[in-house]
Design a protein around this motif. Structure first.
Motif, PDB file in Angstrom:
ATOM      1  N   TYR A  38       5.417  28.128 -14.391  1.00  0.00           N
ATOM      2  CA  TYR A  38       4.206  28.911 -14.662  1.00  0.00           C
ATOM      3  C   TYR A  38       3.444  28.501 -15.937  1.00  0.00           C
ATOM      4  N   PRO A  39       4.125  28.359 -17.094  1.00  0.00           N
ATOM      5  CA  PRO A  39       3.366  27.981 -18.295  1.00  0.00           C
ATOM      6  C   PRO A  39       2.638  26.653 -18.145  1.00  0.00           C
ATOM      7  N   SER A  42      -0.270  27.105 -15.454  1.00  0.00           N
ATOM      8  CA  SER A  42      -1.426  27.861 -15.925  1.00  0.00           C
ATOM      9  C   SER A  42      -2.174  27.091 -17.008  1.00  0.00           C
ATOM     10  N   TYR A  43      -1.464  26.225 -17.739  1.00  0.00           N
ATOM     11  CA  TYR A  43      -2.143  25.376 -18.718  1.00  0.00           C
ATOM     12  C   TYR A  43      -3.117  24.441 -18.008  1.00  0.00           C
ATOM     13  N   GLU A  46      -6.078  26.336 -16.558  1.00  0.00           N
ATOM     14  CA  GLU A  46      -7.096  26.670 -17.550  1.00  0.00           C
ATOM     15  C   GLU A  46      -7.969  25.455 -17.859  1.00  0.00           C
ATOM     16  N   GLU A  47      -7.314  24.320 -18.072  1.00  0.00           N
ATOM     17  CA  GLU A  47      -8.039  23.078 -18.342  1.00  0.00           C
ATOM     18  C   GLU A  47      -9.019  22.803 -17.200  1.00  0.00           C
ATOM     19  N   MET A 314      -1.864  14.855 -18.644  1.00  0.00           N
ATOM     20  CA  MET A 314      -1.081  16.081 -18.538  1.00  0.00           C
ATOM     21  C   MET A 314       0.422  15.791 -18.565  1.00  0.00           C
ATOM     22  N   ASN A 320      -0.536  16.602 -22.545  1.00  0.00           N
ATOM     23  CA  ASN A 320      -0.644  17.941 -23.129  1.00  0.00           C
ATOM     24  C   ASN A 320       0.548  18.819 -22.770  1.00  0.00           C
ATOM     25  N   ILE A 324       3.860  21.532 -24.851  1.00  0.00           N
ATOM     26  CA  ILE A 324       4.351  22.899 -24.631  1.00  0.00           C
ATOM     27  C   ILE A 324       5.721  22.911 -23.964  1.00  0.00           C
TER      28      ILE A 324
ATOM     29  N   ARG B  87     -13.070  20.810 -25.536  1.00  0.00           N
ATOM     30  CA  ARG B  87     -13.168  20.375 -24.136  1.00  0.00           C
ATOM     31  C   ARG B  87     -14.337  21.009 -23.389  1.00  0.00           C
ATOM     32  N   LYS B 157      -4.019  29.800 -22.297  1.00  0.00           N
ATOM     33  CA  LYS B 157      -2.718  29.273 -22.689  1.00  0.00           C
ATOM     34  C   LYS B 157      -2.740  28.832 -24.131  1.00  0.00           C
ATOM     35  N   TYR B 323      -1.890  34.841 -13.671  1.00  0.00           N
ATOM     36  CA  TYR B 323      -2.755  34.182 -14.648  1.00  0.00           C
ATOM     37  C   TYR B 323      -4.174  34.207 -14.108  1.00  0.00           C
ATOM     38  N   PRO B 325      -7.785  34.185 -15.802  1.00  0.00           N
ATOM     39  CA  PRO B 325      -8.636  34.201 -16.989  1.00  0.00           C
ATOM     40  C   PRO B 325     -10.101  34.514 -16.694  1.00  0.00           C
TER      41      PRO B 325
END
Lengths: 355, 386
Positions: A38-39, A42-43, A46-47, A314, A320, A324, B87, B157, B323, B325
């Motif tokens: 999940y982390p 979701s990263y 978002e990107e 990624m 990236n 994390i 970004r 995040k 999640y 956003p």
């Protein structure tokens, strides 16, 4: 008059709901699955949402097993497009998928995750073998002579091995619903017990009744292993208040809390990116996600999302996601994964057999 | 001997009274202690989230920036300014073509590690980066400003960009659906049961069931919502519509019970007076009983809604704990709610989320507190004593 009113209301309600279904446009990717992935997912999501004009995908953290159940429920557009998993899909899950019409799935490996056996930093450094950990957490262990199984009698580490400290055995770890727990059972318990005669002999004696002894993985429930919920922060908190305890959680939490918890070495190896990636650290696993290929054309941005996820920026060595806590695949495997996605290679039951 | 006995008894009674009183006071002060500890804990960890580190930087808007957003600022700054801000520059330039080939001095959101360093929290900055920040501080190019991101952004995040906007808007949508569904159905049911329904086996059964439903664990309503709304009616998963409907199911029993109680509190003489003047049953209820019971109904409903607002368990089942956003713009779009946002942040591995979780809890508490005060105020204002 009254009857008419009821009829009209009912009609209005039905058309309202019907309208809803028709309107559920596929302009947003729907992802479910593992709380470990999940982390990272979701990263990327978002990107993806921030740097393109597509909508941000929705990601539900349901656990690996829960995700598979939703993913395999059907091939319709109201089912998830992608499921994340912290373990490989199981035979029976793929069979369920196929039965429900989900036949064209591509498997993507994104990297590794190490499972740390961590303790509060106030303690001295400690090293375990996998066997010692097994003897500490299994519900039934061999007796001293190694001839039969007995209920786990060990309360202190030095009872297992005299070289270990006189310290009460206590573990805070993930509950049964968790992929981390599955991986821990596989890597620490099953990998040893399937080769230990004292377990397997019982299985050979009566294959049906003693099936669990083929690859024994039952964790003791006498209060020594405490299932501490899916929230790994909670386990870190518990380690700080109970300095005797060990916690079982993913590498990213270890890295983020390195000022207050430290990892026990397993067979002399510290959980660090290089050791996990090379497979030297024994308690590490691969992270996956699974794609419904039939949805690729129908959901806006889905292939762009997957491409971004497996892009070098990624999951690469300096990507990236490594910042994390993801541990990158070797470069060769990364290229292989990209080729696999480009060809939409279909996952078959055969693939699962030859690992 | 005889005249001692009553004296002794009296003393004993006084003693018991003292013990009883002091144990009550003890219970109260214990509760107060818990409350103070809770508030102290939340506020002391959360207050710092309302400030966020910013760094003054020259942003270059040109062709190179469009191709690689890192080119917008000087190299050393790239480590200390949030990548999440950089970004978005190419898309921003697409929307504002007049910026092309200009350089502007702007306050940009700093990376969360810098933010944590400035707030004296544990961080992972390297010695070299700390040196650079100190240098920027001397030049007056670093500041702690009010954290507008927290209120204008959705989930992220990157802790420095994470905000509660999408969750707050989601909560409003969900609550609207809940009010629109639960209030009319709840009040009408209560009026029927209290004023019109005959007292027989059937209505007694309904009554027992309603009381029972009010005590059911909320997660069961989530399962019900999944089965009825998502699987049967095909309402989109994770949408505020399905969330609102599910919470409406949960709130209904509370509204029915409180409405019935306040209807019952209206004296029978008022109904009899209305009947005496020739009013029909419906006129009696709508002109007299309902207006008098309204303050009680409103109070009960607000408390029921406040409960729904703070609920998470049923929402987990219908996929709202996710999640999400993006801020929802309609009832059928995916949405999350404030308590769900708090839950997801509490599970994040990055330490900077700790203060943001506490800050979100403060916001939630403030909303709930104002809802409950509104209920008290309404009761005080419109209360009628008989």
């Amino acid at each position: 008059m009254k009857k008419h009113l009821i009829a009209i209301t009912a009609l209005a309600a039905t058309s309202f709901f019907a309208g809803m279904t028709a309107q559920a446009a596929e302009d947003r990717i729907h992802i479910v699955g593992s709380s470990t992935v999940y982390p990272f997912a979701s990263y990327v999501a978002e990107e993806f949402g921030q740097t393109t004009n597509f909508n941000t995908p929705v990601i539900e953290s349901t656990g690996s097993g829960g995700g598979m159940k939703l993913f395999c429920a059907g091939n319709g557009m109201d089912t998830p497009d992608i499921t994340n998993s912290s373990r490989r899909i199981k035979d029976k899950e793929l069979k369920l998928c196929n039965e429900n019409g989900v036949e064209d799935i591509t498997e993507i490996v994104i990297g590794f995750d190490g499972i740390a056996i961590a303790q509060s930093k106030t303690n001295k450094a400690v090293n375990f073998t996998r066997k010692q950990i097994l003897l500490a957490v299994a519900a039934e262990v061999p007796n001293k002579a190694g001839t039969a199984l007995i209920a786990n009698p060990y309360k202190y580490w030095n009872e297992i091995d005299a070289s270990l400290p006189h310290r009460p055995i206590i573990f805070y770890g993930p509950p049964t619903s968790s992929g981390t727990r599955d991986a821990f059972e596989d890597l620490v318990m099953k990998s040893l017990t399937k080769k230990m005669d004292v377990y397997t002999n019982l299985y050979k004696k009566d294959e049906k009744a003693n099936k669990k002894y083929k690859k024994y993985k039952t964790i003791r429930t006498d209060g020594v292993y405490v299932p501490a919920g899916e929230n790994d922060n909670l386990i870190v908190q518990k380690l700080l208040t109970n300095e005797d305890a060990f916690g079982i959680f993913g590498y990213s939490f270890l890295e983020e809390n390195s000022d207050r918890v430290s990892a026990a070495t397993v067979e002399g190896v510290t959980p660090a990116p290089a050791a996990i990636s090379s497979g030297k650290y024994p308690v590490s696993r691969s992270l996956f996600f699974y794609i419904k290929n039939d949805h690729l054309k129908k959901v806006k941005g889905m292939s762009e999302y997957v491409k971004l996820f497996i892009d070098e920026k990624m999951i690469g060595d300096d990507g990236n996601l490594t910042e994390i806590g993801l541990i990158a695949l070797p470069e060769k495997n990364r290229n292989e994964i990209r080729a696999r996605f480009a060809k939409h290679t279909k996952l078959t039951l055969e693939d699962l057999k030859n690992k | 001997m005889n005249n001692h006995t009553p004296n002794k008894r009296l003393k004993r009674r006084y003693r018991f009274e003292k013990i009883f009183k002091s144990s009550a006071v003890l219970a109260l002060s214990l509760a107060a202690c818990f409350l103070i500890f809770f508030f102290y804990n939340i506020i002391s960890t959360g207050y710092s989230a309302f400030e966020q580190a910013e760094i003054l930087a020259d942003v270059q808007y040109n062709e190179a920036t469009v191709k690689n957003y890192n080119k917008a600022i000087d190299k050393p700054l790239r480590k200390v300014i949030s990548r999440g801000v950089l970004r978005t520059i190419p898309l921003y330039m697409e929307a504002h073509p007049e910026l092309m080939n200009t350089t502007r001095s702007e306050w940009l959101t700093a990376d969360s590690e810098v933010d944590q360093y400035l707030k004296g929290q544990p961080n992972r900055l390297k010695a070299k980066e700390i040196q650079y920040i100190v240098q920027l501080q001397e030049e007056g190019k670093v500041r702690l400003a009010f954290n507008t991101n927290f209120f204008t952004n959705g989930d992220s995040k990157m802790p420095e960009l994470a905000g509660i906007k999408s969750a707050v808007v989601g909560s409003i949508y969900v609550l609207l659906v809940t009010i629109l569904v639960a209030l009319p159905i709840g009040v009408m049911t209560a009026i029927y049961l209290e004023e019109f329904a005959p007292d027989n086996r059937g209505t007694q059964l309904i009554e027992v069931n309603i009381n029972n439903l009010a005590a059911i664990p909320s997660i069961l309503f989530g399962l019900l919502g999944l089965a009825i709304f998502i699987n049967f009616f095909g309402v989109p998963r994770s949408s505020s519509l399905v969330g609102g409907l599910t919470l409406a199911l949960m709130t209904l029993p509370v509204i029915i019970i409180t409405t019935r109680a306040s209807l019952r509190a209206v004296p029978g003489s008022i109904r009899e007076a209305a009947y005496g003047l020739g009013a029909s049953r419906w006129q009696t209820v709508s002109h007299h009983v309902l207006p008098l019971a309204l303050p009680g109904i409103l109070t009960g409903s607000i408390i029921g809604l406040a409960q729904a607002m703070g609920e998470t368990a049923p929402l987990l089942i219908i996929g709202m704990m996710a999640y999400i956003p993006d801020t929802p713009t309609g009832f059928t779009e995916v949405a999350t709610v404030l308590p769900a946002q708090i839950f997801t942040w509490a599970g994040e591995s990055i330490r900077a989320y700790e203060e943001r979780t506490a800050a979100a809890i403060m916001v939630l508490l403030a909303v709930l507190l104002s809802m409950n005060s509104l209920a008290v105020w309404l009761r005080k204002k419109f209360e009628v004593r008989w």
